[in-house]
Write an enzyme that holds these catalytic residues in place. Structure first.
Site, short mmCIF file in Angstrom:
data_model
loop_
_atom_site.label_atom_id
_atom_site.label_comp_id
_atom_site.label_asym_id
_atom_site.label_seq_id
_atom_site.Cartn_x
_atom_site.Cartn_y
_atom_site.Cartn_z
N LYS A 153 0.87 -1.19 0.00
CA LYS A 153 0.00 0.00 0.00
C LYS A 153 0.90 1.23 0.00
O LYS A 153 1.29 1.77 1.05
CB LYS A 153 -0.92 -0.05 1.24
CG LYS A 153 -2.22 0.69 1.04
CD LYS A 153 -3.24 0.27 2.07
CE LYS A 153 -4.37 1.28 2.20
NZ LYS A 153 -5.12 1.55 0.98
N1 PMP Z 1 -7.59 -2.10 -3.45
C1 PMP Z 1 -7.08 -0.86 -3.26
C2 PMP Z 1 -6.38 -0.20 -4.38
C3 PMP Z 1 -7.23 -0.22 -2.02
O1 PMP Z 1 -6.73 1.01 -1.83
C4 PMP Z 1 -7.92 -0.86 -0.98
C5 PMP Z 1 -8.10 -0.19 0.35
N2 PMP Z 1 -7.02 -0.44 1.21
C6 PMP Z 1 -8.43 -2.15 -1.22
C7 PMP Z 1 -8.25 -2.73 -2.46
C8 PMP Z 1 -9.15 -2.91 -0.14
O2 PMP Z 1 -8.24 -3.29 0.84
P1 PMP Z 1 -8.70 -3.52 2.36
O3 PMP Z 1 -9.88 -4.41 2.29
O4 PMP Z 1 -7.52 -4.16 2.98
O5 PMP Z 1 -9.03 -2.19 2.92
#
Ligand code: PMP
Length: 297
Positions: A153
């Site tokens: 991330k």
């Molecule tokens: N894809 C992207 C590009 C994101 O930014 C997020 C948010 N973190 C997600 C998927 C979903 O991830 P999570 O369920 O861990 O929040």
């Protein structure tokens, strides 16, 4: 919206007023986007605020930092304890917690030897709101996984997300759906994507997407409830014929989708598997369970 005069943040080992905390103008993250972050939610329960899956989020933060060669000397346990302290200091229950690891001054294209840690939190409604969203296939692809660590991330990745959402909104839609370099559906700008057809859920495999913690939770809930999820590559035209579809993400939770490129889905949202999973997701995040780790203060 994100802070007021009473808001407390954690910055580099100290608790400070958000309005008084400062950082330098020469930070590498500000200039080149080399930083990593998380988005975590806490939920109010009769036992106090419960952070949902802090271990998974902080393990991903440590993985993201390592992938980007950013030094970070906190453990998952320390970060979790600090997050509960942050909630307590700001008197928050239902909150969105934003840890950001940003790099110190360095204009060279190498990681800086020092990083900063910011923890802040605010009350944030469901990211895509309560209503069903109208989605458009983006002209922007997700970043090529051979050009970056797509499962990390990383701050800079979100320029791609901002372009896609801006394009979709300018075209009169609510949100974008991005494809991978081969033209298969990847994910939303800040959420993973699922669709339902003939009683089965489909989502794309890992490889071109962030491995969402909510996506994983949906796999766990579906298993408990005997729903089948198949990971496979598919195109927008496969989705046009779907019975239903939804995004998943920490900020968006389980967000219903009304249509893709103007193609409405066959079933009303209330009759879909996604709707049932959305309800179970809300129950799960508010339940005191082993998913949660609440350290003693
Ligand atoms: N894809 C992207 C590009 C994101 O930014 C997020 C948010 N973190 C997600 C998927 C979903 O991830 P999570 O369920 O861990 O929040």
């Amino acid at each position: 919206m994100y802070y007021n005069n009473d808001t407390i943040v954690y910055l580099d080992g100290a608790w400070k007023k958000a309005s008084e905390a400062t950082t330098g103008l020469f930070a590498q993250t500000l200039h080149y986007g080399n930083g990593v972050f998380e988005g975590i939610r806490s939920y109010g329960t009769p036992d106090g605020p419960q952070i949902f899956k802090p271990k998974e989020h902080y393990e991903r933060l440590l993985y993201s930092a390592k992938a980007m060669h950013i030094p970070l000397s906190y453990t998952v346990h320390e970060l979790t304890v600090l997050s509960y302290e942050l909630l307590k200091k700001n008197n928050l229950q239902d909150a969105y917690i934003r840890p950001l690891v940003f790099q110190a001054e360095n204009m060279a294209l190498q990681p800086a030897p020092r990083s900063h840690l910011l923890l802040c939190a605010w009350e944030w409604e469901k990211y895509l709101g309560e209503k069903q969203v109208r989605v458009m296939t983006s002209s922007y692809q997700r970043p090529n996984p051979r050009s970056t660590h797509i499962q990390a991330k990383i701050v800079g990745h979100y320029t791609n997300s901002i372009l896609a959402t801006t394009e979709a909104k300018a075209a009169g839609y609510d949100e974008a759906l991005l494809l991978d370099a081969q033209g298969y559906v990847a994910e939303g700008p800040g959420a993973n994507f699922f669709y339902e057809k003939n009683g089965v859920l489909y989502t794309c495999p890992l490889g071109n997407i962030l491995s969402g913690i909510t996506r994983q939770t949906i796999f766990e809930l579906a298993k408990d409830l005997d729903y089948v999820i198949i990971e496979k590559k598919f195109t927008p035209s496969d989705v046009y014929k779907a019975d239903g579809a939804f995004f998943t993400g920490t900020a968006a939770e389980v967000a219903p989708i009304e249509s893709l490129d103007g193609h409405s889905f066959n079933k009303p949202w209330q009759n879909t598997i996604g709707y049932k999973l959305a309800g179970h997701y809300q129950d799960l995040v508010r339940r005191h369970s082993t998913n949660f780790f609440q350290p003693a203060y």
